[in-house]
Design a protein around this motif. Structure first.
Motif, PDB file in Angstrom:
ATOM      1  N   GLY A  23     -14.035 -14.363   9.033  1.00 53.13           N
ATOM      2  CA  GLY A  23     -14.946 -13.952   7.974  1.00 53.13           C
ATOM      3  C   GLY A  23     -14.731 -12.544   7.457  1.00 53.13           C
ATOM      4  O   GLY A  23     -15.586 -12.004   6.755  1.00 53.13           O
ATOM      5  N   ILE A  24     -13.601 -11.953   7.781  1.00 54.92           N
ATOM      6  CA  ILE A  24     -13.283 -10.603   7.315  1.00 54.92           C
ATOM      7  C   ILE A  24     -12.483 -10.706   6.019  1.00 54.92           C
ATOM      8  O   ILE A  24     -11.505 -11.446   5.942  1.00 54.92           O
ATOM      9  CB  ILE A  24     -12.470  -9.824   8.372  1.00 54.92           C
ATOM     10  N   THR A  25     -12.907  -9.954   5.012  1.00 58.27           N
ATOM     11  CA  THR A  25     -12.157  -9.888   3.758  1.00 58.27           C
ATOM     12  C   THR A  25     -10.949  -8.992   3.966  1.00 58.27           C
ATOM     13  O   THR A  25     -11.049  -7.928   4.577  1.00 58.27           O
ATOM     14  CB  THR A  25     -13.051  -9.324   2.631  1.00 58.27           C
ATOM     15  N   TRP A  26      -9.808  -9.400   3.445  1.00 55.11           N
ATOM     16  CA  TRP A  26      -8.541  -8.696   3.654  1.00 55.11           C
ATOM     17  C   TRP A  26      -7.983  -8.230   2.322  1.00 55.11           C
ATOM     18  O   TRP A  26      -7.884  -9.007   1.363  1.00 55.11           O
ATOM     19  CB  TRP A  26      -7.544  -9.645   4.314  1.00 55.11           C
ATOM     20  N   TYR A  27      -7.625  -6.952   2.251  1.00 53.58           N
ATOM     21  CA  TYR A  27      -6.928  -6.386   1.091  1.00 53.58           C
ATOM     22  C   TYR A  27      -5.615  -5.790   1.575  1.00 53.58           C
ATOM     23  O   TYR A  27      -5.568  -5.202   2.651  1.00 53.58           O
ATOM     24  CB  TYR A  27      -7.731  -5.250   0.445  1.00 53.58           C
ATOM     25  N   GLU A  28      -4.591  -5.937   0.770  1.00 52.55           N
ATOM     26  CA  GLU A  28      -3.325  -5.251   1.041  1.00 52.55           C
ATOM     27  C   GLU A  28      -3.017  -4.326  -0.121  1.00 52.55           C
ATOM     28  O   GLU A  28      -2.926  -4.764  -1.264  1.00 52.55           O
ATOM     29  CB  GLU A  28      -2.176  -6.255   1.204  1.00 52.55           C
ATOM     30  N   ILE A  29      -2.892  -3.049   0.205  1.00 53.05           N
ATOM     31  CA  ILE A  29      -2.507  -2.039  -0.772  1.00 53.05           C
ATOM     32  C   ILE A  29      -1.392  -1.236  -0.100  1.00 53.05           C
ATOM     33  O   ILE A  29      -1.608  -0.127   0.400  1.00 53.05           O
ATOM     34  CB  ILE A  29      -3.705  -1.154  -1.168  1.00 53.05           C
ATOM     35  N   PRO A  30      -0.197  -1.827  -0.041  1.00 48.99           N
ATOM     36  CA  PRO A  30       0.897  -1.185   0.684  1.00 48.99           C
ATOM     37  C   PRO A  30       1.474   0.005  -0.073  1.00 48.99           C
ATOM     38  O   PRO A  30       1.735  -0.081  -1.273  1.00 48.99           O
ATOM     39  CB  PRO A  30       1.927  -2.303   0.815  1.00 48.99           C
ATOM     40  N   VAL A  31       1.604   1.118   0.630  1.00 45.17           N
ATOM     41  CA  VAL A  31       2.182   2.320   0.034  1.00 45.17           C
ATOM     42  C   VAL A  31       3.178   2.944   1.016  1.00 45.17           C
ATOM     43  O   VAL A  31       3.024   2.821   2.227  1.00 45.17           O
ATOM     44  CB  VAL A  31       1.110   3.365  -0.346  1.00 45.17           C
ATOM     45  N   GLU A  32       4.161   3.599   0.465  1.00 40.36           N
ATOM     46  CA  GLU A  32       5.080   4.379   1.296  1.00 40.36           C
ATOM     47  C   GLU A  32       4.416   5.721   1.577  1.00 40.36           C
ATOM     48  O   GLU A  32       3.644   6.225   0.750  1.00 40.36           O
ATOM     49  CB  GLU A  32       6.400   4.590   0.568  1.00 40.36           C
ATOM     50  N   PRO A  33       4.715   6.318   2.718  1.00 40.32           N
ATOM     51  CA  PRO A  33       4.104   7.612   3.052  1.00 40.32           C
ATOM     52  C   PRO A  33       4.285   8.637   1.930  1.00 40.32           C
ATOM     53  O   PRO A  33       5.384   8.838   1.426  1.00 40.32           O
ATOM     54  CB  PRO A  33       4.847   8.046   4.319  1.00 40.32           C
ATOM     55  N   GLY A  34       3.161   9.234   1.522  1.00 38.70           N
ATOM     56  CA  GLY A  34       3.201  10.293   0.519  1.00 38.70           C
ATOM     57  C   GLY A  34       3.382   9.841  -0.910  1.00 38.70           C
ATOM     58  O   GLY A  34       3.424  10.656  -1.822  1.00 38.70           O
ATOM     59  N   LYS A  35       3.473   8.526  -1.142  1.00 36.73           N
ATOM     60  CA  LYS A  35       3.697   8.012  -2.493  1.00 36.73           C
ATOM     61  C   LYS A  35       2.471   7.210  -2.930  1.00 36.73           C
ATOM     62  O   LYS A  35       2.390   6.008  -2.712  1.00 36.73           O
ATOM     63  CB  LYS A  35       4.956   7.156  -2.543  1.00 36.73           C
TER      64      LYS A  35
END
Length: 145
Positions: free
Chosen positions: A58-70
């Motif tokens: 029941g947990i909503t999942w978001y993916e906002i992948p970023v490279e370090p510092g970008k």
């Protein structure tokens, strides 16, 4: 599992494992924001498995992948939108928690003083002082939109 509570809505941690997801659900987390790109390292848990486990609980999942510092404007907006539309409490993670706390600070720069954001980050072990100028610039840009 080292969860760091940044404020009443948001906490951060380093990369969780599959066994951590059930513990996060039991701890009351209702949303997870993953800021780590898939397959960033060979020892990284499978993101799809983490997502499936979270959603089954029941947990909503978001993916906002970023490279370090970008941190692109679109990434910050996506993070802010995820925070605003999520059921609390929200957990953000990446490899160490650093990208998650950076995105949180940028997402809140238009609504909170930069000094407050730096103070909250410092209280949980992250020094955002090197981002002060960038956060102020971002705040000023967003405020004009």
């Amino acid at each position: 599992m080292d969860i760091k509570k940044v404020d009443d809505q948001f906490s951060i941690m380093a990369q969780p494992g599959i066994d951590d997801i059930e513990q996060l659900a039991n701890a009351g987390f209702r949303t997870i924001i993953a800021s780590r790109p898939r397959n960033e390292t060979d020892d990284q848990p499978d993101t799809e498995s983490l997502k499936n486990k979270a959603e089954s609980l029941g947990i909503t999942w978001y993916e906002i992948p970023v490279e370090p510092g970008k941190y692109a404007h679109e990434d910050i907006e996506a993070f802010a939108s995820a925070l605003q539309s999520s059921t609390d409490p929200v957990l953000g993670y990446c490899r160490t928690g650093k990208r998650a706390i950076h995105l949180w600070a940028y997402a809140n720069a238009a609504y909170s003083s930069v000094a407050d954001l730096l103070g909250r980050a410092s209280a949980v072990g992250y020094d955002l002082e090197p981002l002060r100028s960038d956060l102020e610039t971002y705040r000023d840009q967003v405020g004009k939109s």
